[in-house]
Write a protein that holds these residues in place. Sequence first.
Motif, short mmCIF file in Angstrom:
data_model
loop_
_atom_site.label_atom_id
_atom_site.label_comp_id
_atom_site.label_asym_id
_atom_site.label_seq_id
_atom_site.Cartn_x
_atom_site.Cartn_y
_atom_site.Cartn_z
N ILE A 1 0.57 -1.32 -0.51
CA ILE A 1 0.00 -0.23 0.31
C ILE A 1 0.99 1.28 -0.34
O ILE A 1 0.33 1.96 -0.65
CB ILE A 1 -0.97 -0.10 1.08
CG1 ILE A 1 -2.47 -1.23 0.82
CG2 ILE A 1 -1.49 1.56 1.72
CD1 ILE A 1 -2.72 -1.08 2.45
N VAL A 2 2.24 1.49 0.56
CA VAL A 2 2.40 2.33 0.89
C VAL A 2 3.35 3.43 -0.55
O VAL A 2 3.42 3.48 -0.55
CB VAL A 2 3.96 1.91 1.82
CG1 VAL A 2 4.66 3.28 1.94
CG2 VAL A 2 2.54 2.40 3.37
N PHE A 3 4.01 1.68 -1.06
CA PHE A 3 4.63 1.71 -2.63
C PHE A 3 3.58 1.88 -3.69
O PHE A 3 4.19 3.58 -4.49
CB PHE A 3 5.19 0.06 -2.61
CG PHE A 3 6.05 0.16 -4.39
CD1 PHE A 3 6.84 0.80 -4.77
CD2 PHE A 3 5.46 -0.12 -5.09
CE1 PHE A 3 7.82 0.83 -5.44
CE2 PHE A 3 6.18 -0.73 -5.99
CZ PHE A 3 7.34 -0.01 -6.38
N ALA A 4 2.69 1.58 -2.95
CA ALA A 4 1.77 1.70 -4.70
C ALA A 4 0.74 3.35 -3.95
O ALA A 4 1.03 4.27 -5.20
CB ALA A 4 -0.16 1.27 -3.98
N VAL A 5 0.67 3.82 -3.28
CA VAL A 5 0.75 5.69 -2.91
C VAL A 5 1.59 6.40 -3.67
O VAL A 5 1.37 7.47 -4.18
CB VAL A 5 0.30 5.95 -1.16
CG1 VAL A 5 0.57 7.14 -0.72
CG2 VAL A 5 -0.89 5.06 -0.97
N MET A 6 2.57 6.01 -3.11
CA MET A 6 4.20 6.81 -3.64
C MET A 6 4.01 6.62 -5.04
O MET A 6 4.97 7.41 -5.71
CB MET A 6 5.71 6.35 -2.84
CG MET A 6 5.38 6.63 -1.46
SD MET A 6 6.77 5.25 -0.87
CE MET A 6 8.17 6.38 -2.02
N ALA A 7 4.22 5.70 -5.86
CA ALA A 7 3.78 5.47 -6.87
C ALA A 7 2.88 6.37 -8.14
O ALA A 7 2.63 6.79 -8.58
CB ALA A 7 3.70 3.66 -7.90
N GLY A 8 1.75 6.94 -7.02
CA GLY A 8 0.97 7.45 -7.51
C GLY A 8 1.19 8.24 -6.87
O GLY A 8 0.40 10.07 -8.29
N GLY A 9 1.81 8.86 -6.42
CA GLY A 9 1.67 10.78 -6.26
C GLY A 9 3.86 10.90 -7.48
O GLY A 9 3.53 11.75 -7.34
N VAL A 10 3.82 9.88 -7.21
CA VAL A 10 4.71 10.66 -8.55
C VAL A 10 4.71 10.60 -9.61
O VAL A 10 4.76 11.27 -10.91
CB VAL A 10 6.50 9.27 -8.92
CG1 VAL A 10 6.96 9.20 -9.61
CG2 VAL A 10 6.95 8.96 -7.20
N TRP A 11 3.37 9.16 -10.38
CA TRP A 11 2.96 9.47 -10.89
C TRP A 11 1.90 10.94 -11.24
O TRP A 11 2.11 11.77 -12.55
CB TRP A 11 1.80 8.76 -11.23
CG TRP A 11 1.01 8.62 -12.73
CD1 TRP A 11 1.46 8.46 -14.14
CD2 TRP A 11 -0.21 8.89 -13.08
NE1 TRP A 11 0.39 8.70 -15.37
CE2 TRP A 11 -0.75 9.19 -14.03
CE3 TRP A 11 -1.48 9.11 -12.35
CZ2 TRP A 11 -1.97 9.20 -14.91
CZ3 TRP A 11 -2.73 9.69 -12.44
CH2 TRP A 11 -3.17 9.66 -13.86
#
Length: 88
Positions: A30-40
């Motif tokens: 979940i933390v990785f997915a949130v960070m990836a969404g923020g970068v996108w």
Amino acid sequence: MYATQAMTHMLPLAKELDENKVTPGVLGFIVFAVMAGGVWLLMKSMNRHMSMVNFEETPKPEETSKPEKTPATTSTSTSPKPPHAESD
């Protein structure tokens, strides 16, 4: 005293874990997915802002309206003095 009681209750749980099979788990995903969404989202915003920038430089009005300089007259002196030199 509470810390020692907590450690005695958690110690048997730690012994059950296999050290070769420890993974980040659902929270790590979940933390990785949130960070990836923020970068996108940041990349999308940067792309939009960069498309609004005009990279072509326009000449300044002062530079285009300057008259041409006339060549300086040469002096007949054989050893020119620098402008900061004292006069005789």
